[in-house]
Write a protein that holds these residues in place. Structure first.
Motif, PDB file in Angstrom:
ATOM      1  N   LEU A 179       0.824  -1.201   0.000  1.00  0.00           N
ATOM      2  CA  LEU A 179       0.000   0.000   0.000  1.00  0.00           C
ATOM      3  C   LEU A 179       0.862   1.256   0.000  1.00  0.00           C
ATOM      4  CD1 LEU A 179      -2.548  -1.220   2.679  1.00  0.00           C
ATOM      5  CD2 LEU A 179      -2.996  -0.999   0.224  1.00  0.00           C
ATOM      6  N   ARG A 180       0.243   2.370  -0.388  1.00  0.00           N
ATOM      7  CA  ARG A 180       0.962   3.643  -0.436  1.00  0.00           C
ATOM      8  C   ARG A 180       0.392   4.611   0.598  1.00  0.00           C
ATOM      9  NH1 ARG A 180      -0.435   2.626  -5.613  1.00  0.00           N
ATOM     10  NH2 ARG A 180      -1.884   4.403  -5.669  1.00  0.00           N
ATOM     11  N   SER A 181       1.176   5.600   0.926  1.00  0.00           N
ATOM     12  CA  SER A 181       0.756   6.620   1.876  1.00  0.00           C
ATOM     13  C   SER A 181      -0.543   7.281   1.404  1.00  0.00           C
ATOM     14  CB  SER A 181       1.855   7.674   2.022  1.00  0.00           C
ATOM     15  OG  SER A 181       1.450   8.693   2.910  1.00  0.00           O
ATOM     16  N   PRO A 197      -2.239  -2.097  12.961  1.00  0.00           N
ATOM     17  CA  PRO A 197      -1.000  -1.327  13.123  1.00  0.00           C
ATOM     18  C   PRO A 197      -0.049  -1.459  11.938  1.00  0.00           C
ATOM     19  CG  PRO A 197      -1.570  -2.398  15.181  1.00  0.00           C
ATOM     20  CD  PRO A 197      -2.499  -2.957  14.140  1.00  0.00           C
ATOM     21  N   ALA A 198       0.050  -2.678  11.367  1.00  0.00           N
ATOM     22  CA  ALA A 198       0.928  -2.873  10.206  1.00  0.00           C
ATOM     23  C   ALA A 198       0.362  -2.173   8.980  1.00  0.00           C
ATOM     24  CB  ALA A 198       1.103  -4.367   9.929  1.00  0.00           C
ATOM     25  N   VAL A 203       0.022   3.093   5.177  1.00  0.00           N
ATOM     26  CA  VAL A 203      -0.779   4.195   4.626  1.00  0.00           C
ATOM     27  C   VAL A 203      -0.496   5.518   5.319  1.00  0.00           C
ATOM     28  CG1 VAL A 203      -2.591   2.588   3.938  1.00  0.00           C
ATOM     29  CG2 VAL A 203      -2.782   3.788   6.134  1.00  0.00           C
ATOM     30  N   GLY A 204       0.190   5.460   6.464  1.00  0.00           N
ATOM     31  CA  GLY A 204       0.577   6.683   7.158  1.00  0.00           C
ATOM     32  C   GLY A 204      -0.588   7.401   7.817  1.00  0.00           C
ATOM     33  N   PRO A 205      -0.315   8.524   8.455  1.00  0.00           N
ATOM     34  CA  PRO A 205      -1.361   9.247   9.183  1.00  0.00           C
ATOM     35  C   PRO A 205      -2.445   9.806   8.280  1.00  0.00           C
ATOM     36  CG  PRO A 205       0.682  10.515   9.125  1.00  0.00           C
ATOM     37  CD  PRO A 205       1.014   9.150   8.609  1.00  0.00           C
ATOM     38  N   GLY A 206      -2.144   9.990   7.004  1.00  0.00           N
ATOM     39  CA  GLY A 206      -3.146  10.524   6.086  1.00  0.00           C
ATOM     40  C   GLY A 206      -4.039   9.471   5.473  1.00  0.00           C
ATOM     41  N   GLY A 207      -3.728   8.192   5.700  1.00  0.00           N
ATOM     42  CA  GLY A 207      -4.543   7.117   5.162  1.00  0.00           C
ATOM     43  C   GLY A 207      -5.678   6.749   6.097  1.00  0.00           C
ATOM     44  N   GLN A 230      -5.269   2.846  15.960  1.00  0.00           N
ATOM     45  CA  GLN A 230      -4.637   2.588  14.668  1.00  0.00           C
ATOM     46  C   GLN A 230      -5.629   2.664  13.513  1.00  0.00           C
ATOM     47  OE1 GLN A 230      -1.350   2.217  14.422  1.00  0.00           O
ATOM     48  NE2 GLN A 230      -1.208   2.455  16.641  1.00  0.00           N
ATOM     49  N   GLY A 231      -6.913   2.702  13.836  1.00  0.00           N
ATOM     50  CA  GLY A 231      -7.932   2.767  12.796  1.00  0.00           C
ATOM     51  C   GLY A 231      -9.314   2.629  13.395  1.00  0.00           C
TER      52      GLY A 231
END
Length: 340
Positions: A179-181, A197-198, A203-207, A230-231
């Motif tokens: 995945l990408r940021s 968490p993984a 995806v970083g904080p913006g995902g 984490q989500g």
């Protein structure tokens, strides 16, 4: 299995037993008046019915414990007479914040407790068949979900302790989604939230990361572990996701697909919510063929995870299989959402 608790020989299942038998699920009667023990757990139950009649002090305590477990797991329940009073007591004893909403339906006094528990204050004669039929329909509609919740609810608190050693392997599998940021990803059947968490790392904080599970107790355990940070943690059915079409860039799912009643329907639903070129990753920390051999059984011809069954199902539901690994120490499938 449908469990009926009978307090006296004079109060047999009769009409409710016939309505429930028509669902096709086996019916088991516990005759507490004859000294039979009430089950300790709701494992394997798709419904619980407690009939009228005076329970002994010992049987009463055991039934309250069973009713509380059933309330927590959202097992459909029907209490009649004494059974209704025990159900109300069980709810008042800490089974959760559930409202008791009594009202009259065709002159039958009905008590609703939560989404799936009904109590009939008196043994009804007129109009009862309508209530019984509706309850049987509820049982049949929720049977698969009920079995899953009944199994996982009482195991949720200790789930992580049992499988701590697999944590790094789940994280390694999640990284293979690539995945990408800023992307959006679901963990369907997230359990206690080991994978979010993984996914967040990728995806970083913006995902956006969301863990979805059918069992509330599993999501509660995830929140207690601090994984809600984490989500998002969502209570939902894997085949009816509360997500719009093309809303996510990836779906991760571990150890779930082959336990669903309709795997192809699930694959189609996951494709619906995934944008073109999005990724699906299925994982298990032990090989599929290896697990079957370990349990002393061959792979069934209709097993949904065999290569001959899974790859055609993926193609038929909008996925392009990119990688299929049934290794001795893991099972992993990576697929890409085709553009329509």
């Amino acid at each position: 299995m449908i469990q009926i608790v009978e307090h006296t020989a004079a109060e047999s299942p009769c009409a409710i037993g016939a309505a429930l038998a028509a669902t096709g699920h086996p019916v088991r009667v516990c005759r507490v008046w004859a000294g039979e023990r009430v089950p300790d757990t709701v494992d394997g139950m798709v419904a619980l019915v407690v009939l009228d009649g005076p329970p002994s002090v010992r049987a009463r305590a055991a039934q309250l414990a069973l009713l509380r477990a059933a309330l927590e797991a959202e097992v459909p329940m029907l209490g009649i007479g004494t059974g209704a009073r025990l159900l109300a007591l069980a709810a008042d004893g800490g089974a959760g914040n559930r409202s008791h909403v009594p009202h009259d339906e065709d002159d039958v006094r009905v008590l609703h407790i939560g989404p799936s528990a009904w109590g009939l204050r008196f043994t009804p004669v007129p109009h009862a068949d309508g209530v019984y039929g509706r309850f049987a329909a509820l049982v049949a509609d929720r049977a698969e979900r009920t079995t899953t919740r009944a199994f996982f609810t009482r195991r949720a608190a200790g789930w992580d302790e049992r499988f701590t050693h697999n944590g790094p392997r789940y994280a390694a599998a999640a990284r293979r989604m690539e995945l990408r940021s800023g992307q959006r990803v679901l963990d369907v059947g997230c359990g206690t939230g080991r994978v979010p968490p993984a996914l967040r790392d990728q995806v970083g904080p913006g995902g956006v990361v969301a863990g979805i599970d059918l069992t509330a107790a599993m999501l509660t355990a995830a929140a207690r572990q601090g994984r809600g940070g984490q989500g998002h943690l969502l209570l939902a059915d894997a085949c009816r996701l509360p997500v719009g079409a093309g809303a996510v860039d990836g779906v991760f799912s571990a150890g779930l697909l082959n336990h669903l009643p309709d795997p192809r329907r699930a694959l189609g639903e996951w494709a619906r919510v995934t944008a073109p070129d999005g990724v699906l990753l299925l994982f298990h920390p032990s090989g599929h063929a290896e697990r079957a051999a370990r349990h002393g059984r061959p792979l069934a011809p209709d097993d949904p995870l065999t290569e001959d069954n899974l790859l055609p199902a993926l193609r038929a539901t909008g996925w392009h299989p990119a990688c299929y690994e049934d290794a001795p120490h893991h099972f992993l499938l990576r697929a890409v959402r085709r553009a329509d």
